[in-house]
Design a protein around this motif. Structure first.
Motif, short mmCIF file in Angstrom:
data_model
loop_
_atom_site.label_atom_id
_atom_site.label_comp_id
_atom_site.label_asym_id
_atom_site.label_seq_id
_atom_site.Cartn_x
_atom_site.Cartn_y
_atom_site.Cartn_z
N MET A 1 9.99 26.78 42.99
CA MET A 1 10.94 27.39 41.91
C MET A 1 11.45 28.64 42.45
SD MET A 1 10.44 26.97 37.92
CE MET A 1 9.07 26.04 37.96
N THR A 2 12.84 28.47 42.22
CA THR A 2 13.59 29.91 42.71
C THR A 2 13.28 31.15 41.90
OG1 THR A 2 15.58 29.37 41.37
CG2 THR A 2 15.56 28.58 43.59
N SER A 3 13.40 32.07 42.27
CA SER A 3 12.85 33.36 41.48
C SER A 3 13.95 33.43 40.20
CB SER A 3 12.89 34.73 42.13
OG SER A 3 14.22 34.77 42.64
N GLU A 4 14.87 32.87 40.05
CA GLU A 4 16.10 33.29 39.02
C GLU A 4 15.73 32.36 37.82
OE1 GLU A 4 19.56 31.29 41.00
OE2 GLU A 4 19.64 30.55 38.92
N LEU A 5 15.03 31.33 38.02
CA LEU A 5 14.71 30.33 37.04
C LEU A 5 13.51 30.67 36.11
CD1 LEU A 5 16.12 27.76 36.07
CD2 LEU A 5 14.38 26.37 37.23
N ARG A 6 13.77 31.33 35.13
CA ARG A 6 12.83 31.71 34.03
C ARG A 6 13.25 31.69 32.81
NH1 ARG A 6 14.18 36.08 36.91
NH2 ARG A 6 14.91 37.94 35.50
N ALA A 75 16.78 24.76 41.19
CA ALA A 75 15.56 24.33 41.28
C ALA A 75 15.31 23.19 42.36
CB ALA A 75 14.62 24.10 40.10
N GLY A 76 16.22 22.61 42.83
CA GLY A 76 16.29 21.48 43.85
C GLY A 76 15.95 20.17 43.22
N ILE A 112 10.42 22.54 33.31
CA ILE A 112 11.50 23.12 32.99
C ILE A 112 12.11 22.78 31.68
CG2 ILE A 112 13.96 24.09 33.63
CD1 ILE A 112 13.20 23.63 36.66
N GLU A 113 12.29 23.77 30.72
CA GLU A 113 12.98 23.09 29.48
C GLU A 113 14.24 23.98 29.21
OE1 GLU A 113 10.20 23.45 26.03
OE2 GLU A 113 11.91 23.04 24.72
N LEU A 114 15.21 23.41 28.88
CA LEU A 114 16.59 23.99 28.65
C LEU A 114 16.95 23.68 27.29
CD1 LEU A 114 18.64 22.77 31.71
CD2 LEU A 114 17.27 24.81 31.58
N ALA A 129 21.18 20.85 22.10
CA ALA A 129 20.14 19.72 22.83
C ALA A 129 19.02 20.53 23.33
CB ALA A 129 20.81 19.03 23.92
N GLN A 130 18.08 19.86 23.62
CA GLN A 130 16.65 20.03 24.26
C GLN A 130 16.65 19.31 25.39
OE1 GLN A 130 13.23 19.40 22.14
NE2 GLN A 130 11.92 20.59 23.46
N VAL A 131 16.44 19.92 26.65
CA VAL A 131 16.42 18.93 27.97
C VAL A 131 15.22 19.48 28.56
CG1 VAL A 131 17.50 17.80 29.76
CG2 VAL A 131 18.90 19.09 28.11
N CYS A 132 14.19 18.66 29.03
CA CYS A 132 12.99 18.85 29.50
C CYS A 132 12.77 18.10 31.00
CB CYS A 132 11.73 18.51 28.67
SG CYS A 132 11.58 19.64 27.35
N PHE A 133 12.39 18.91 31.91
CA PHE A 133 12.13 18.64 33.31
C PHE A 133 10.94 18.66 33.68
CE2 PHE A 133 16.73 17.49 34.65
CZ PHE A 133 17.29 18.33 33.77
N ARG A 134 10.14 17.45 34.33
CA ARG A 134 8.79 17.59 35.23
C ARG A 134 9.12 17.59 36.54
NH1 ARG A 134 4.44 18.44 33.09
NH2 ARG A 134 4.16 18.15 30.78
N LYS A 135 8.16 18.01 37.35
CA LYS A 135 8.09 17.93 38.63
C LYS A 135 7.66 16.52 39.20
CE LYS A 135 8.18 21.37 42.47
NZ LYS A 135 9.34 21.80 42.51
#
Lengths: 135, 146
Positions: A1-6, A75-76, A112-114, A129-135
Motif C-alpha cells: 500500500m502506498t504511504s499516502e493511503l491512510r 493502491a494499485g 480499504i474503506e472509503l 456512500a461507503q465503499v470497501c475493498f479487499r486485497k
C-alpha cells in the motif's frame, strides 16, 4: 500500500459528464430502468417532481467509478470490491453536474474503506456512500 | 391501502441475464466508467426484474416510490460472457406513522449467481439490497392483491 493511503486521506472530487436527457435515455436503456420520471418531463411533473430527475443508481455509478479509479491510482490494481452501500439524499435534475469524492475512512489489514459523496454544482450532497475493498 | 407487512418474505421468479461485451460497453458509456475486465460496480442494477415483478404484485407504482438506499455485497466478479441468475424477495416492510401521514420503507433482497461462459457451475456473485420509500400519499393500483 502506498504511504499516502491512510485514514483521513482526501479523495479529491472529480466531475462527471453533465446530466442530459440523452444520457438518461442511454442509462435507462443500459440499466433496464425505464421509469418515466427519468425520461419524460410531463410524467415527472404529474407526480409532483420539478422535472425529469436522474436515476439514483446513475449517481451511485459515478461514485463507484470515482472509488475504483482512486484505489487503482493510490493502491494499485489488485484490490477487489467487497461492499458498496449508497444512500440517496436529494434529486439530480437535467442540467446538473455531479462530482464525487470524499475521504479514506480506513486502510489497514488488507482492507480499504472509503466514505464518498456525490455533490451537484451548487455544493449540495445528493448521495453518500461507503465503499470497501479487499486485497 | 394494501397491507404490505403481510407480504414480507414474498419471492419473485428466477430471472437470467446474459452479459455481453456490447451491453457492458453501453453501460460504461452511460455511466462514464473506464474500460476494465470486470463489469462496473453498479452493473448489477440490471438484475431488477425480480424486484419489478414484486412491485407489480404489491400494487406499487414505480413513479410513486423513492429509491432510498442501494447496497451490494460482491462475492465474484462479472465479466463479458457470463450469465447471471437471480431472484428477489421482499425482505422487510417497516411502517412509520405520523399524525397525518405514514411512510413505508420496503427492503428487497436479490441473490445473484454467476455462471462463466462455457462452464456448468453457478457460483454466488452478489447480494443486492434495495430500500424503497413509499411516499405518504402513495396510491396503489387496482392490481394489488388485497
Amino acid at each position: 500500500m502506498t504511504s499516502e493511503l491512510r485514514a483521513g486521506t482526501q479523495v479529491d472530487f472529480k466531475y462527471f459528464q453533465p446530466i442530459t436527457r440523452e444520457q438518461l435515455r442511454a442509462y435507462a436503456d443500459a440499466s433496464g430502468d425505464q421509469n418515466p420520471i427519468h425520461l419524460d418531463e410531463q410524467a415527472a411533473k404529474n407526480v409532483g417532481l420539478p422535472g425529469i430527475i436522474a436515476h439514483g443508481m446513475l449517481i451511485q455509478a459515478f461514485i463507484g467509478e470515482r472509488a475504483l479509479h482512486y484505489v487503482e491510482e493510490a493502491a494499485g490494481c489488485d484490490w477487489r470490491l467487497e461492499l458498496f452501500q449508497a444512500r440517496f439524499k436529494a434529486m439530480t435534475l437535467v442540467g446538473d453536474t455531479i462530482s464525487a469524492g470524499g475521504t479514506v475512512k480506513s486502510a489497514d489489514n488488507g482492507r480499504i474503506e472509503l466514505e464518498l459523496v456525490a455533490r451537484n454544482q451548487r455544493g449540495d450532497t445528493v448521495a453518500s456512500a461507503q465503499v470497501c475493498f479487499r486485497k | 391501502m394494501v397491507n404490505l407487512k403481510e407480504r414480507e418474505g414474498e419471492k419473485s421468479a428466477t430471472y437470467r441475464e446474459e452479459v455481453t461485451e456490447s451491453w457492458l460497453e453501453r453501460f460504461r458509456m452511460a455511466v462514464g466508467a473506464r474500460d476494465r475486465d470486470s463489469a462496473p460496480p453498479t452493473f448489477l442494477t440490471v438484475c431488477r426484474k425480480g424486484e419489478f415483478e414484486l412491485f407489480d404484485g404489491l400494487g406499487l407504482v414505480l413513479s410513486n416510490v423513492l429509491h432510498g438506499e442501494q447496497e451490494y455485497v460482491y462475492l465474484a466478479p462479472v465479466t463479458a460472457g457470463d450469465t447471471l441468475n437471480y431472484e428477489s424477495r421482499l425482505a422487510q416492510v417497516l411502517e412509520k406513522r405520523g399524525s397525518r401521514s405514514s411512510l413505508q420503507i420496503l427492503t428487497f433482497e436479490t441473490e445473484v449467481r454467476v455462471q462463466a461462459k462455457g462452464e456448468g457451475q453457478e457460483i454466488p456473485c452478489a447480494t443486492c439490497k434495495t430500500t424503497i420509500i413509499i411516499r405518504s400519499r402513495g396510491e396503489t393500483t387496482e392490481k394489488a392483491r388485497a
